[in-house]
Design a protein around this motif. Structure first.
Motif, PDB file in Angstrom:
ATOM      1  N   UNK A 166       0.835  -1.202   0.000  1.00  0.00           N
ATOM      2  CA  UNK A 166       0.000   0.000   0.000  1.00  0.00           C
ATOM      3  C   UNK A 166       0.870   1.253   0.000  1.00  0.00           C
ATOM      4  N   UNK A 167       1.949   1.220   0.808  1.00  0.00           N
ATOM      5  CA  UNK A 167       2.854   2.360   0.850  1.00  0.00           C
ATOM      6  C   UNK A 167       3.551   2.581  -0.478  1.00  0.00           C
ATOM      7  N   UNK A 168       3.993   1.485  -1.125  1.00  0.00           N
ATOM      8  CA  UNK A 168       4.684   1.619  -2.421  1.00  0.00           C
ATOM      9  C   UNK A 168       3.734   2.165  -3.485  1.00  0.00           C
ATOM     10  N   UNK A 169       2.470   1.749  -3.433  1.00  0.00           N
ATOM     11  CA  UNK A 169       1.515   2.239  -4.420  1.00  0.00           C
ATOM     12  C   UNK A 169       1.325   3.748  -4.296  1.00  0.00           C
ATOM     13  N   UNK A 170       1.286   4.251  -3.063  1.00  0.00           N
ATOM     14  CA  UNK A 170       1.170   5.702  -2.879  1.00  0.00           C
ATOM     15  C   UNK A 170       2.419   6.411  -3.396  1.00  0.00           C
ATOM     16  N   UNK A 171       3.583   5.788  -3.153  1.00  0.00           N
ATOM     17  CA  UNK A 171       4.831   6.375  -3.664  1.00  0.00           C
ATOM     18  C   UNK A 171       4.810   6.441  -5.184  1.00  0.00           C
ATOM     19  N   UNK A 172       4.321   5.377  -5.812  1.00  0.00           N
ATOM     20  CA  UNK A 172       4.284   5.309  -7.268  1.00  0.00           C
ATOM     21  C   UNK A 172       3.347   6.365  -7.837  1.00  0.00           C
ATOM     22  N   UNK A 173       2.158   6.495  -7.260  1.00  0.00           N
ATOM     23  CA  UNK A 173       1.203   7.496  -7.725  1.00  0.00           C
ATOM     24  C   UNK A 173       1.775   8.902  -7.538  1.00  0.00           C
TER      25      UNK A 173
END
Length: 426
Positions: free
Chosen positions: A310-317
């Protein structure tokens, strides 16, 4: 004397035209963005650009006819003719490209955003008096042998309509026994959603597809709309806030968008296993990822868990949002438009887009806060729904003490704290 008067008139017209264009694109840039998301105005913009280009071309040709050398000056005629053709091309080529971009933009607007007849949205108050507006942001994924899609990424963005202050509420995909809304859905699952067998063990990320596969869960609603409606209502009840709109990004389509951008640069804290059969590794460090690599960066759970993902997805966005600058968008606009139509679905009406552009402009000047309902704050196997609602209420409270309390109890640092998203992402 007559030529001088004509020359002065042409020069004056040129300066006035140039001044008008520069004024529009500088002083009214925000208004232009609002017009750019309205298909009707895009049509008129295309017509206006073509008329300006033709008028400008006419000025150039007229100037050439007035000052062209006599027929006896062959070299002079050749040079001035060549210069005139080049200047006309310099005017017409960008205009044709701009008209093409406007046409593609109009097509994207008409494809993605529904037109609602009799819409209650008013120009004077597009939010109908609401202090905050909430958008459900979904990342959908599918896999071989698993029919349909799973909304593995679910975030509600709660935006203050006056200031643009935004709080993100992250819901993990594996919340169990989620209470469904009153009506047929609650009647079928009175003690919370439990799925219908091994393929649907009853997690929050299955609600969308379950509604699509069972029309009686949302009676009278067509396929493609049942899932969003039931999931919005479900998450609205969980958080105890209204969630009127959603936007969903298909992860494979998201990879196409990143490829169209030419890749995305992210900082990777720890190596990421790449591929379904662990055939590769994305090394740690700052590097530019292709669409497929970015997809694995955002979806991989190998040697980690849902909450790290979930944290990586926010970083990617966040990285995509920062790197999608105007030049990048313009240089690959056609590919981006095609990928966007395949990757994104939403129920945000066209009439609301100008207001959303204005709201996005406000959001840019604020810090976002983030509250994720993950362990140890929330036990996903036995969630405390009352605690979730209290945390949401505290997070949306204007008092600093309430915000710091909510931030302290979540394992993911909020952007009100010294630890910002950039540090979370490395």
């Amino acid at each position: 004397m007559e030529r001088r008067k004509t020359g002065l008139a042409l020069m004056s017209a040129y300066v006035v035209m140039l001044g008008c264009v520069l004024t529009v694109f500088t002083a009214f840039s925000v208004n232009l963005l609002s017009l750019a998301v309205q298909p009707y105005w895009l049509t008129w913009l295309t017509i206006g650009l073509m008329m300006i280009a033709l008028a400008w071309t006419g000025v150039i040709v007229w100037s050439f006819l007035l000052v062209r050398p006599p027929r006896s000056d062959t070299i002079g005629r050749f040079l001035t003719t060549t210069l005139t053709v080049a200047l006309c091309a310099l005017i017409l080529a960008p205009t044709i490209y701009a008209a093409r971009v406007a046409h593609l933009s109009r097509d994207v607007m008409n494809t993605l955003f529904p037109t609602i007849s009799g819409s209650p949205i008013l120009a004077d108050d597009p939010w109908n008096g609401a202090d905050r507006v909430n958008f459900l942001l979904l990342g959908a994924d599918s896999a071989p042998g698993r029919p349909g899609v799973r909304t593995d990424s679910m975030t509600v963005a709660s935006v203050d309509t006056d200031t643009g202050a935004t709080t993100l509420f992250g819901l993990p995909r594996n919340l169990q026994r989620v209470p469904l809304p009153d009506g047929p859905a609650r009647a079928r699952f009175p003690w919370g959603f439990t799925g219908s067998g091994p393929d649907t063990p009853g997690l929050l990320n299955e609600v969308f597809q379950y509604a699509e596969d069972h029309p009686d869960m949302v009676p009278g609603v067509g396929r493609g709309k049942r899932g969003p409606i039931l999931l919005k209502q479900t998450i609205s009840d969980i958080l105890d806030i209204p969630v009127p709109y959603y936007a969903m990004v298909d992860m494979k389509g998201f990879a196409e968008i990143i490829d169209a951008m030419g890749g995305v640069r992210v900082t990777i804290r720890e190596p990421i296993v790449y591929g379904r059969h662990r055939e590769g590794l994305i090394p740690a460090g700052t590097r530019k990822l292709t669409g497929e690599q970015a997809l694995w960066y955002g979806r991989s759970r190998t040697d980690s868990d849902d909450y790290v993902r979930m944290g990586r997805q926010k970083c990617l966005l966040n990285a995509v949002a920062k790197q999608a600058d105007p030049m990048t968008v313009l240089n690959s606009f056609e590919r981006l438009a095609a990928a966007t139509k395949r990757a994104i679905s939403t129920d945000i009406p066209q009439d609301l887009l100008p207001a959303i552009v204005d709201l996005a402009h406000k959001v840019k000047g604020t810090r976002m806060r983030s509250l994720n309902f993950v362990p140890p704050l929330i036990d996903t196997a036995d969630p405390d729904w009352h605690l979730i609602r209290r945390e949401v209420e505290q997070a949306l409270d204007d008092h600093p003490s309430a915000r710091s309390t909510a931030a302290a109890r979540t394992p993911v640092p909020s952007q009100d704290d010294p630890v910002h998203l950039d540090r979370i992402c490395g």
